[in-house]
Design an enzyme around this catalytic site. Structure first.
Site, PDB file in Angstrom:
ATOM      1  N   ARG A   1     -19.210  -4.522   9.300  1.00  0.00           N
ATOM      2  CA  ARG A   1     -20.670  -3.874   9.344  1.00  0.00           C
ATOM      3  C   ARG A   1     -21.662  -4.154   8.342  1.00  0.00           C
ATOM      4  O   ARG A   1     -22.542  -3.968   8.214  1.00  0.00           O
ATOM      5  CB  ARG A   1     -20.524  -2.306   9.321  1.00  0.00           C
ATOM      6  CG  ARG A   1     -19.944  -1.892  10.763  1.00  0.00           C
ATOM      7  CD  ARG A   1     -20.126  -0.267  10.720  1.00  0.00           C
ATOM      8  NE  ARG A   1     -19.322   0.121   9.721  1.00  0.00           N
ATOM      9  CZ  ARG A   1     -19.009   1.487   9.774  1.00  0.00           C
ATOM     10  NH1 ARG A   1     -19.507   2.235  10.733  1.00  0.00           N
ATOM     11  NH2 ARG A   1     -18.512   2.083   8.749  1.00  0.00           N
TER      12      ARG A   1
ATOM     13  N   LYS B   1      -0.183  -2.137  10.305  1.00  0.00           N
ATOM     14  CA  LYS B   1       0.652  -0.669  10.382  1.00  0.00           C
ATOM     15  C   LYS B   1      -0.350   0.142   9.399  1.00  0.00           C
ATOM     16  O   LYS B   1      -1.344  -0.364   8.641  1.00  0.00           O
ATOM     17  CB  LYS B   1       1.807  -1.030   9.711  1.00  0.00           C
ATOM     18  CG  LYS B   1       2.104  -1.593   8.322  1.00  0.00           C
ATOM     19  CD  LYS B   1       2.246  -0.650   7.422  1.00  0.00           C
ATOM     20  CE  LYS B   1       0.912  -0.389   6.661  1.00  0.00           C
ATOM     21  NZ  LYS B   1       1.256  -0.504   5.012  1.00  0.00           N
TER      22      LYS B   1
ATOM     23  N   HIS C   1       4.503  -7.370   7.808  1.00  0.00           N
ATOM     24  CA  HIS C   1       4.766  -8.809   6.970  1.00  0.00           C
ATOM     25  C   HIS C   1       5.868  -8.509   6.106  1.00  0.00           C
ATOM     26  O   HIS C   1       6.401  -9.595   5.878  1.00  0.00           O
ATOM     27  CB  HIS C   1       3.534  -8.897   6.090  1.00  0.00           C
ATOM     28  CG  HIS C   1       3.480  -8.106   4.680  1.00  0.00           C
ATOM     29  ND1 HIS C   1       3.216  -6.886   4.980  1.00  0.00           N
ATOM     30  CD2 HIS C   1       3.762  -8.393   3.618  1.00  0.00           C
ATOM     31  CE1 HIS C   1       3.199  -6.541   3.693  1.00  0.00           C
ATOM     32  NE2 HIS C   1       3.480  -7.185   2.798  1.00  0.00           N
TER      33      HIS C   1
ATOM     34  N   GLU D   1       7.112   0.045  -6.788  1.00  0.00           N
ATOM     35  CA  GLU D   1       5.865  -0.939  -7.077  1.00  0.00           C
ATOM     36  C   GLU D   1       5.123  -0.376  -8.354  1.00  0.00           C
ATOM     37  O   GLU D   1       4.975   0.925  -8.624  1.00  0.00           O
ATOM     38  CB  GLU D   1       4.857  -0.886  -5.981  1.00  0.00           C
ATOM     39  CG  GLU D   1       5.457  -1.251  -4.586  1.00  0.00           C
ATOM     40  CD  GLU D   1       4.362  -1.217  -3.453  1.00  0.00           C
ATOM     41  OE1 GLU D   1       3.995  -2.468  -3.176  1.00  0.00           O
ATOM     42  OE2 GLU D   1       3.893  -0.199  -3.344  1.00  0.00           O
TER      43      GLU D   1
ATOM     44  N   ASP E   1       2.890   4.884   4.885  1.00  0.00           N
ATOM     45  CA  ASP E   1       2.485   3.499   4.426  1.00  0.00           C
ATOM     46  C   ASP E   1       3.572   2.641   4.360  1.00  0.00           C
ATOM     47  O   ASP E   1       3.570   1.395   4.732  1.00  0.00           O
ATOM     48  CB  ASP E   1       1.752   3.517   3.049  1.00  0.00           C
ATOM     49  CG  ASP E   1       1.330   2.214   2.505  1.00  0.00           C
ATOM     50  OD1 ASP E   1       0.547   1.574   3.346  1.00  0.00           O
ATOM     51  OD2 ASP E   1       1.600   2.029   1.326  1.00  0.00           O
TER      52      ASP E   1
ATOM     53  N   HIS F   1       7.607  -0.293   7.151  1.00  0.00           N
ATOM     54  CA  HIS F   1       8.372  -1.483   6.353  1.00  0.00           C
ATOM     55  C   HIS F   1      10.119  -1.082   6.197  1.00  0.00           C
ATOM     56  O   HIS F   1      10.763  -1.976   6.684  1.00  0.00           O
ATOM     57  CB  HIS F   1       7.751  -1.750   5.061  1.00  0.00           C
ATOM     58  CG  HIS F   1       6.400  -2.140   5.221  1.00  0.00           C
ATOM     59  ND1 HIS F   1       5.954  -3.068   6.053  1.00  0.00           N
ATOM     60  CD2 HIS F   1       5.164  -2.134   4.503  1.00  0.00           C
ATOM     61  CE1 HIS F   1       4.431  -3.369   5.831  1.00  0.00           C
ATOM     62  NE2 HIS F   1       4.277  -2.696   4.789  1.00  0.00           N
TER      63      HIS F   1
ATOM     64  N   LYS G   1       4.505   4.227  -6.220  1.00  0.00           N
ATOM     65  CA  LYS G   1       3.498   3.522  -6.550  1.00  0.00           C
ATOM     66  C   LYS G   1       3.460   3.964  -8.086  1.00  0.00           C
ATOM     67  O   LYS G   1       3.947   4.950  -8.545  1.00  0.00           O
ATOM     68  CB  LYS G   1       2.117   3.793  -5.932  1.00  0.00           C
ATOM     69  CG  LYS G   1       2.257   3.146  -4.448  1.00  0.00           C
ATOM     70  CD  LYS G   1       0.729   2.414  -4.292  1.00  0.00           C
ATOM     71  CE  LYS G   1       0.781   1.955  -2.926  1.00  0.00           C
ATOM     72  NZ  LYS G   1       1.186   0.569  -2.785  1.00  0.00           N
TER      73      LYS G   1
END
Ligand code: BG6
Length: 454
Positions: free
Chosen positions: A43, A135, A165, A203, A222, A227, A327
């Site tokens: 957009r 996803k 991935h 992570e 997530d 995954h 995270k």
């Protein structure tokens, strides 16, 4: 004729962080047909040049070592159209611009998947076209089923790529070779010899400006629903007859179907959730998660999740499989650890040494086998050592391999419709119990090793 790319969501983070660098790698490795063009759609009020300029700037950041020639090659293929993906007329004119089959890549927030597929269904895309969906595929079982029905109205299943991935990472694919091309491991690969399996994806990265997506998703949706459960299927599947799209995905599905759907009381015992508070990761000072821009504290989104699953079949009955991700953690720890049972009797006069482990580590990609051998000094004094070997560096990074599979129409490592639904069946009881507040939302300082788990 190789299909052209139409990237829906071309101004977004996924496009600049993963897709454009992946295209650079494909060009570099001469895997992208010179005629393939890439049409970006979003957009943003941009023209072709502005899109090229934006992409060039981001590429400097994400693939700083790419040659000027390769970057120029990619930029020359880029075109841009401003359109709202839910606007049928606008999208129809976008796809008219593409002469042959197209790869419609939905690099969009998950909330736009259904409306976009609805719009695409109305367009008569040329034969050979494919659709790629990131996803999380839906937000729960019902929405995943609805999205599958919608997709099947206009696309054959082998034209649908529900991508993950993680399956494209070489060390993950090595699980298959390790298990099914060696006699020594597979003989021990069961409940009689394995005590516990841990799949960890800690992570150091925090939100990185993705609050609009992440705060509605959280660690469970997530990372774990897709995954990490996918990694579990490769570790726990039965040997496939052959490595092809049907056999591999059939065996993965068997595992998913055998994973126990926990009762609310089991969810209370088997899961943890937490979010980070202010702290420091490396040189980066982080605020409380709830003070990050775009976060709504009332959503009570978790940035850490740990879930213990059980597979109810002969091979795995009674073996806990722990999936964990967080995270803003102190260090990146990406690994699968297989913990073997202790020896039945220890003849040595010392406290029992650690049991054998097999560690498959990513970034750096490495495999380690933990064994007990004679230590220095007294030969009967045992020492635990890890025999390590570095795994080959992959020629193409994960997203480039993913795009190559889409270009070649190879669905072996894409998630089949039934797999996507089964994963939600596993995760849904956890989502319910969490939304009812049955499991406390713990806290951990950013830069720590995570919450204290009882
Ligand atoms: C993405 C998740 O799919 O995978 C991110 O949305 C996560 O939250 C990322 O950080 C990890 O993948 P990689 O390959 O960048 O380590």
């Amino acid at each position: 004729m190789a299909p052209d790319f139409v990237i829906l969501g071309a101004a977004g983070d996924l496009t600049s962080r993963y897709l454009m660098p992946a295209l650079v790698h494909l060009i570099q490795a001469e895997h992208l047909d010179p005629d393939v063009s890439i049409l970006g759609v979003s957009r943003q009020d941009w023209n072709d040049d502005q899109f090229r300029q934006h992409s060039a700037e981001r590429l400097k950041q994400h693939v700083p070592n790419a040659s000027a020639e390769v970057i120029a090659n990619l930029l020359a293929r880029l075109q841009y159209r401003r359109a709202d993906v839910t606007d049928r007329a606008a999208l129809s004119s976008v796809f008219h611009q593409v002469k042959g089959p197209a790869i419609a890549y939905l690099a969009l927030p998950p909330s736009l998947f259904t409306p976009t597929v609805e719009t695409l269904s109305d367009l008569d895309l040329p034969r050979g076209s494919r659709i790629v969906i990131e996803k999380p595929f839906g937000t729960d079982l019902a929405s995943a089923q609805q999205l599958n029905r919608l997709l099947h109205d206009s696309f054959a299943e082998d034209a649908v790529f529900r991508v993950d991935h993680f399956l494209m990472k070489q060390t993950i694919q090595n699980i298959l070779g390790l298990r099914f091309a060696n006699r020594i491991f597979e003989m021990l690969w069961n409940r009689d010899h394995i005590e516990r399996i841990e799949i960890t994806w800690d992570e150091t990265v925090a939100l990185e400006g993705r609050a609009s997506y992440y705060d509605r998703s959280g660690a469970l949706r997530d990372m774990i629903q897709n995954h990490l459960i996918q990694l579990l299927t490769l570790v726990c599947m039965e040997p496939p007859v052959s490595i092809n799209a049907r056999d591999l995905r059939d065996r993965k599905l068997d595992v998913l179907r055998a994973i126990r759907r926990d009762s609310p009381a089991e969810v209370e015992r088997h899961t943890y959730r937490a979010r980070y508070t202010a702290g420091q990761v490396g040189d980066t000072i982080l605020p409380n998660y709830t003070d990050e821009e775009g976060v709504d504290p009332d959503r009570r989104t978790e940035t850490f999740a740990q879930v213990t699953l059980h597979i109810d079949n002969w091979r795995w009955a009674g073996v806990p499989i722990v999936l964990r991700t967080g995270k803003a953690m102190a260090a990146d720890r990406h690994e699968i650890v297989i913990r073997f049972r202790p020896v039945p009797h220890l003849a040595f006069e010392q406290s029992p040494p650690p049991s054998n482990i097999l560690r498959l580590q990513l970034n750096p990609d490495r495999m380690a086998l933990g064994v007990n051998i004679n230590g220095p000094g007294d030969p009967f004094d045992l020492e635990h050592v890890e025999l390590t070997t570095d795994c080959c560096r992959q020629e193409l990074p994960a997203y480039a391999r993913l795009l190559l599979d889409v270009i070649e129409g190879d669905t072996m490592l894409s998630i089949r419709d039934d797999e996507a639904e089964e994963s939600w069946r596993i995760v849904e009881p956890i989502l319910h119990a969490w939304s009812e507040g049955r499991v406390p939302l713990l806290e951990y300082p950013a830069g720590s090793t995570g919450p204290h788990l009882e």
